[in-house]
Design an enzyme around this catalytic site. Structure first.
Site, PDB file in Angstrom:
ATOM      1  N   GLU A  92      -3.344 -19.256 -31.014  1.00  0.00           N
ATOM      2  CA  GLU A  92      -4.680 -18.720 -31.278  1.00  0.00           C
ATOM      3  C   GLU A  92      -5.521 -18.671 -30.009  1.00  0.00           C
ATOM      4  O   GLU A  92      -5.383 -19.515 -29.130  1.00  0.00           O
ATOM      5  CB  GLU A  92      -5.432 -19.615 -32.274  1.00  0.00           C
ATOM      6  CG  GLU A  92      -4.963 -19.539 -33.690  1.00  0.00           C
ATOM      7  CD  GLU A  92      -5.776 -20.468 -34.587  1.00  0.00           C
ATOM      8  OE1 GLU A  92      -6.867 -20.903 -34.160  1.00  0.00           O
ATOM      9  OE2 GLU A  92      -5.325 -20.753 -35.695  1.00  0.00           O
ATOM     10  N   CYS A 341     -10.041 -24.897 -35.407  1.00  0.00           N
ATOM     11  CA  CYS A 341      -9.000 -24.636 -34.415  1.00  0.00           C
ATOM     12  C   CYS A 341      -7.617 -24.868 -35.021  1.00  0.00           C
ATOM     13  O   CYS A 341      -7.336 -25.924 -35.582  1.00  0.00           O
ATOM     14  CB  CYS A 341      -9.201 -25.562 -33.213  1.00  0.00           C
ATOM     15  SG  CYS A 341      -8.000 -25.317 -31.913  1.00  0.00           S
TER      16      CYS A 341
END
Length: 367
Positions: A92, A341
C-alpha cells in the site's frame, strides 16, 4: 536474471555503475534528468542519451516493477494505492493532501514482524524487504498519477510510516532517502521527510550518525514497559529504558526534534495516569519532544480495541500541555476508505483467497 529497478540506484551508485560499464560520468546526470525531472516511463524516451547507453540500461534495469491494482479516493483528497510487485506480493501507498502540500506515505516491507496488537499491517507476517527501487517507485507512481491528470502538483513531503518497520530494512531505506533527497533526484527537502520506527534502538543510533537532516518519529504508544509490551511485542527486545538511551544519544548528536506517535486506545492507554507518565518520560528532552496523538482507526481483526472518546483525547492532550509537552491531535485522513495502514492490502488478499477457494471447490465438483 531478473532485472532490478533503475530507481534503486543512488546518484553515486549509478555514476559508478555507468563508469564501470564504459560510459561517461555525465551520463548519470542525463539519466536522472529524464527519470526525475521529465519523468519518462521508458528508457527509449531519453532522447539525448546514446543508443549504446540506452541498450545497456535496458539490458540491466527496468522502470516499472509496480503494477497498480486498486486506487481508492477519499472525499478529503486522500488517495490510497494498492500495488502488485513483480513477485505477486501486494503493498500500500497513501497520498494525503495537507495545507502545506502533498504528502506520500510509503511502505518498506511486505508484511510486518513487529507484532503491534492493534495494527492491520502485522496481520500478515513479513515475507521480505522491499528494495530501494520498489520504495522509490511508490513515489514515482503517485507522481505519474498526478502528472497524468495534468494537476501540476508534485509530491512535496514523504513519511516512511507504511507497512513494515523501516529500520528493519535499513540499508534500502537509506538508499531510498538518498534518491528522493538528492538535488538531481526528486529534490524533496530533508526537513520534509520523516522516518518512523517502532523502536529499534541500535538503528536509532545508526540513524543519528547518518549525514541526513531527515526527521525521526518514534511509535511509542505507551509510557511504561508493562503496557507497551502488552501492545507492542518489540518492547520485549528493546525496553523503554533501551529506547530512551538511544533517543538520548540521537538528541545529543543531532539536536533535532523527535515526534512521538501515540495511538489513542479506549480504556487501554488513554487515562490521565498514562498522560502523566508520558510527560515524565519525555521531561528531560521536552524542548525537542513533540507528541502526536492519533485517533485509532478500528481494524476488523482487532475487535478488542476501540478509539478513545473525543473527551478522553482532549483530556490527555490538556494534561500533556499542562506538563510542558508540545503535542497535537492528528488530523484524520481517508476515514471513508480503508484508512488503517495495511487494511486495504489485508482485505484484497482475503478477497483473492476467497476467490481461489471458490475456484478450487468448483473444480472439485466438476471432476
Amino acid at each position: 536474471m531478473e532485472k532490478s529497478s533503475i530507481y534503486g540506484l543512488t546518484w553515486t551508485k549509478l555514476t559508478e555503475w555507468l563508469e564501470a560499464h564504459g560510459q561517461k560520468k555525465f551520463r548519470a546526470t542525463q539519466v536522472w534528468d529524464w527519470l526525475y525531472r521529465k519523468r519518462v516511463k521508458t528508457f527509449e524516451e531519453m532522447s539525448n542519451v546514446p543508443k549504446e547507453t540506452i541498450e545497456l540500461l535496458t539490458a540491466n534495469f527496468v522502470m516499472n516493477t509496480l503494477e497498480e491494482q486498486v486506487v481508492q479516493e477519499s472525499t478529503d483528497g486522500t488517495t490510497k494505492y494498492l500495488f502488485k510487485l513483480s513477485d505477486g506480493n501486494l503493498i500500500e501507498t497513501v497520498m494525503m493532501k495537507q495545507e502545506y502540500g502533498l504528502s506520500v506515505c510509503v511502505t518498506t516491507q511486505v508484511g510486518c514482524n513487529i507484532g503491534c496488537t492493534f495494527c492491520a499491517s502485522g496481520l500478515l507476517k513479513k515475507s521480505r524487504d522491499l528494495t530501494a527501487g520498489e520504495i522509490v517507485e511508490q513515489i514515482m507512481n503517485v507522481q505519474h498519477y498526478l502528472d497524468g491528470r495534468n494537476l501540476e502538483e508534485r509530491v512535496s513531503h514523504v513519511v516512511v510510516m507504511g507497512i513494515g518497520e523501516p529500520f528493519d530494512n535499513y540499508d534500502n531505506v537509506m538508499d531510498f532517502l538518498r534518491v528522493i533527497n538528492h538535488d538531481k533526484g526528486l529534490a524533496i527537502g530533508a526537513r520534509h521527510i520523516t522516518v518512523s520506527t517502532s523502536g529499534l534502538a541500535p538503528r536509532i543510533i545508526d540513524f543519528a550518525n547518518e549525514d541526513f537532516q531527515v526527521n525521526l518519529a518514534i511509535s511509542l504508544h505507551a509510557p511504561n514497559n508493562e503496557l507497551r509490551t502488552s501492545i507492542m511485542r518489540i518492547n520485549k527486545t528493546y525496553s523503554i529504558e533501551k529506547l530512551m538511551e538511544a533517543i538520548h544519544y540521537y538528541v545529543n548528536k543531532t539536536n533535532r526534534r523527535i515526534t512521538f506517535e501515540y495511538i489513542m486506545l479506549k480504556g487501554v492507554n488513554d487515562h490521565k495516569k498514562e498522560a502523566l507518565e508520558l510527560a515524565a518520560l519525555l521531561g528531560e528532552h521536552r524542548h525537542l519532544a513533540y507528541v502526536n496523538l492519533i485517533p485509532y482507526n478500528p481494524v476488523d481483526e482487532h475487535i478488542d480495541y476501540e478509539r478513545s472518546t473525543k473527551e478522553d483525547v482532549l483530556a490527555f492532550y490538556d494534561t500533556l500541555k499542562k506538563n510542558g509537552i508540545n503535542c497535537v491531535i492528528r488530523r484524520e485522513h481517508g476515514t471513508d476508505i480503508d484508512a488503517a495502514c495495511g487494511q486495504l492490502r489485508s482485505k484484497q488478499i482475503k478477497r483473492v483467497g476467497v476467490r481461489e477457494r471458490m475456484k478450487q471447490k468448483q473444480a472439485a465438483l466438476e471432476e
